[in-house]
Scaffold this motif. Sequence first.
Motif, mmCIF file in Angstrom:
data_model
loop_
_atom_site.group_PDB
_atom_site.id
_atom_site.type_symbol
_atom_site.label_atom_id
_atom_site.label_comp_id
_atom_site.label_asym_id
_atom_site.label_seq_id
_atom_site.Cartn_x
_atom_site.Cartn_y
_atom_site.Cartn_z
ATOM 1 N N ASN A 29 0.815 -1.214 0.000
ATOM 2 C CA ASN A 29 0.000 0.000 0.000
ATOM 3 C C ASN A 29 0.848 1.264 0.000
ATOM 4 O O ASN A 29 0.604 2.200 -0.753
ATOM 5 C CB ASN A 29 -0.909 0.036 1.233
ATOM 6 C CG ASN A 29 -1.898 -1.100 1.264
ATOM 7 O OD1 ASN A 29 -1.518 -2.239 1.474
ATOM 8 N ND2 ASN A 29 -3.164 -0.792 1.063
ATOM 9 N N LEU A 46 -5.549 5.529 -10.362
ATOM 10 C CA LEU A 46 -6.367 5.569 -9.153
ATOM 11 C C LEU A 46 -7.811 5.166 -9.448
ATOM 12 O O LEU A 46 -8.409 4.371 -8.706
ATOM 13 C CB LEU A 46 -6.320 6.976 -8.539
ATOM 14 C CG LEU A 46 -7.128 7.214 -7.263
ATOM 15 C CD1 LEU A 46 -6.637 6.320 -6.132
ATOM 16 C CD2 LEU A 46 -7.040 8.685 -6.851
ATOM 17 N N TYR A 49 -7.932 1.407 -10.278
ATOM 18 C CA TYR A 49 -7.638 0.635 -9.064
ATOM 19 C C TYR A 49 -8.855 0.562 -8.153
ATOM 20 O O TYR A 49 -9.243 -0.522 -7.688
ATOM 21 C CB TYR A 49 -6.458 1.273 -8.329
ATOM 22 C CG TYR A 49 -6.182 0.694 -6.957
ATOM 23 C CD1 TYR A 49 -5.465 -0.480 -6.819
ATOM 24 C CD2 TYR A 49 -6.641 1.332 -5.807
ATOM 25 C CE1 TYR A 49 -5.212 -1.022 -5.570
ATOM 26 C CE2 TYR A 49 -6.394 0.807 -4.551
ATOM 27 C CZ TYR A 49 -5.676 -0.368 -4.441
ATOM 28 O OH TYR A 49 -5.436 -0.900 -3.195
ATOM 29 N N LEU A 50 -9.490 1.698 -7.900
ATOM 30 C CA LEU A 50 -10.657 1.730 -7.017
ATOM 31 C C LEU A 50 -11.803 0.904 -7.594
ATOM 32 O O LEU A 50 -12.537 0.224 -6.859
ATOM 33 C CB LEU A 50 -11.106 3.181 -6.790
ATOM 34 C CG LEU A 50 -10.131 4.067 -5.991
ATOM 35 C CD1 LEU A 50 -10.636 5.502 -5.933
ATOM 36 C CD2 LEU A 50 -9.922 3.524 -4.584
ATOM 37 N N TYR A 204 -1.588 13.221 -9.161
ATOM 38 C CA TYR A 204 -2.180 12.058 -8.492
ATOM 39 C C TYR A 204 -3.696 12.049 -8.590
ATOM 40 O O TYR A 204 -4.313 10.992 -8.784
ATOM 41 C CB TYR A 204 -1.753 12.058 -7.027
ATOM 42 C CG TYR A 204 -2.288 10.908 -6.205
ATOM 43 C CD1 TYR A 204 -2.117 9.586 -6.595
ATOM 44 C CD2 TYR A 204 -2.970 11.142 -5.008
ATOM 45 C CE1 TYR A 204 -2.604 8.533 -5.829
ATOM 46 C CE2 TYR A 204 -3.452 10.105 -4.228
ATOM 47 C CZ TYR A 204 -3.267 8.800 -4.647
ATOM 48 O OH TYR A 204 -3.745 7.760 -3.892
ATOM 49 N N LEU A 205 -4.330 13.218 -8.453
ATOM 50 C CA LEU A 205 -5.783 13.279 -8.334
ATOM 51 C C LEU A 205 -6.511 13.593 -9.639
ATOM 52 O O LEU A 205 -7.696 13.278 -9.777
ATOM 53 C CB LEU A 205 -6.183 14.316 -7.277
ATOM 54 C CG LEU A 205 -5.744 14.014 -5.841
ATOM 55 C CD1 LEU A 205 -6.168 15.138 -4.910
ATOM 56 C CD2 LEU A 205 -6.312 12.690 -5.365
ATOM 57 N N THR A 261 -7.999 0.324 1.472
ATOM 58 C CA THR A 261 -7.957 1.202 0.307
ATOM 59 C C THR A 261 -7.662 2.639 0.721
ATOM 60 O O THR A 261 -6.957 3.366 0.010
ATOM 61 C CB THR A 261 -9.301 1.130 -0.457
ATOM 62 O OG1 THR A 261 -9.586 -0.228 -0.773
ATOM 63 C CG2 THR A 261 -9.233 1.932 -1.745
ATOM 64 N N SER A 262 -8.191 3.047 1.875
ATOM 65 C CA SER A 262 -7.920 4.402 2.373
ATOM 66 C C SER A 262 -6.437 4.604 2.639
ATOM 67 O O SER A 262 -5.870 5.661 2.316
ATOM 68 C CB SER A 262 -8.715 4.665 3.662
ATOM 69 O OG SER A 262 -10.097 4.617 3.425
ATOM 70 N N PHE A 265 -4.709 5.017 -0.673
ATOM 71 C CA PHE A 265 -5.025 6.337 -1.226
ATOM 72 C C PHE A 265 -4.240 7.433 -0.510
ATOM 73 O O PHE A 265 -3.649 8.318 -1.141
ATOM 74 C CB PHE A 265 -6.524 6.600 -1.111
ATOM 75 C CG PHE A 265 -6.932 7.985 -1.532
ATOM 76 C CD1 PHE A 265 -6.956 8.333 -2.869
ATOM 77 C CD2 PHE A 265 -7.291 8.937 -0.594
ATOM 78 C CE1 PHE A 265 -7.325 9.615 -3.271
ATOM 79 C CE2 PHE A 265 -7.660 10.212 -0.968
ATOM 80 C CZ PHE A 265 -7.686 10.552 -2.317
ATOM 81 N N GLY A 268 -0.636 7.580 -1.369
ATOM 82 C CA GLY A 268 -0.408 8.333 -2.606
ATOM 83 C C GLY A 268 -0.415 9.830 -2.372
ATOM 84 O O GLY A 268 0.352 10.572 -2.999
#
Length: 451
Positions: A29, A46, A49-50, A204-205, A261-262, A265, A268
Amino acid sequence: MSQKSTREHFSSRLGFVLAAAGAAVGLGNIWGFPTQAASNGGGAFLIVYLTLIVVVAFPMLISEMAIGRHGQSNPVDSMRSLTASPAGKNMGAAIGWFGLSVPSLVLAFYSIVGGWLICFFFGAICDLFSFNQAAAWLKGFSAERNLLGTLVFYLLTILIVQGGIKQGIEKWSTRLMPALFVLFALLFVYIMTQQGAVEGLKHYLIPDFDKVMDRKLILAAMGQGFFSLTIGGCSMLIYGSYLSKNENLPKMAMSVTLVDTSVAFIAGLVVMPAMYVAMQKGVEIYAADGSLLSSDTLVFTVLPLMFESLGWFGQVFQILFFLLLTIAALTSSISMLECPVSLVSERFNTKRSVTSWVLGGAIALVSAVIVYHFESLFGLVAMVATQYLQPVAALLFCVFAGWVWKKAPKLQELEQGNPSFGRSLFGRVWPIYTKFVCPLFIFVVIWASLT
């Protein structure tokens, strides 16, 4: 009194969720996810992946946890409990034994990396107090240094596992996991004050939608999601066996998925901006073709250079960063050791403390051999464990649970703690989905790792 009725359980829902999420949360992670995102389009990776976490990993996580809770035992005996057929029981036991090889072999090389983190943590402390010679040795790459770090990491792992579920794994998971989030928050606030961090955050976002359907990106996201929740690694199966029958298993599985997952995230959010801060400081991150340099050693080479360039505050946050990584590694290693410990202590009625030290010591000897034959063994063991054994074990677990474990007892297990599960849309789809679709996804992961 039977073993099942005397079996220790987690004392609270929060304890289970944090322990199970801790088993999933590891270097994959905090180290793997950000570097995969950096190499595969940032925000585009991202999104994919989610999506795949929900579509692929979550249904399989429910299966593994259900197998464990149904059997209320170690992986071998839990697999045997899924069928009344003698041939099926033998096959289930064989799959259980094969599955147990995964956490044992992963721990053999994972503990070496955990040892590196511990050495870098103490090396950063030595840097802060100008103990330059000690810092150089701790951050170097000698067999003696690697062995010392590995043994310290094993010591911490064994001390936690020997305490049992409530006083060992649950007690420390409920302390280490919140500490992980606090350290992440501190690092994020600090990194975002540095020049270049906002650009990294945007990369990233903000997704590049042209890359969302890229084959390489999809396969990378699928593999990352698959390994992120330790599917096939036995950890979720064994933790599921310590879960009360009164708990809503799908809901608990979703909680574990969300926490895991958090963490990926949030990692990242910290690592990607830190990479761009490092670029502002003159550290090379990307090659001319846009590929990520030193992705395998990013946390040991690139990020320390960035911290060191920031003066005294950078040194303090370097300590926090390697403490965070050590905690993440430790929450995973305790679940790996718990798998063989549970089998031996239940099968042979041995004391948990003695079993933890004996088995931990045996695997540590394997790690010591790897340390002194690093060039030839480390990469080989890591590849065999993660690219071959784990996905094959996941496929075997999935096929056995989907085709051998009958639908009625399977739904009955899920309806304990959730009586309406079988009547819900998800409850009607899940048995078919895990029987046909999930094995196909796992096969794709295996195929991708071989090509």
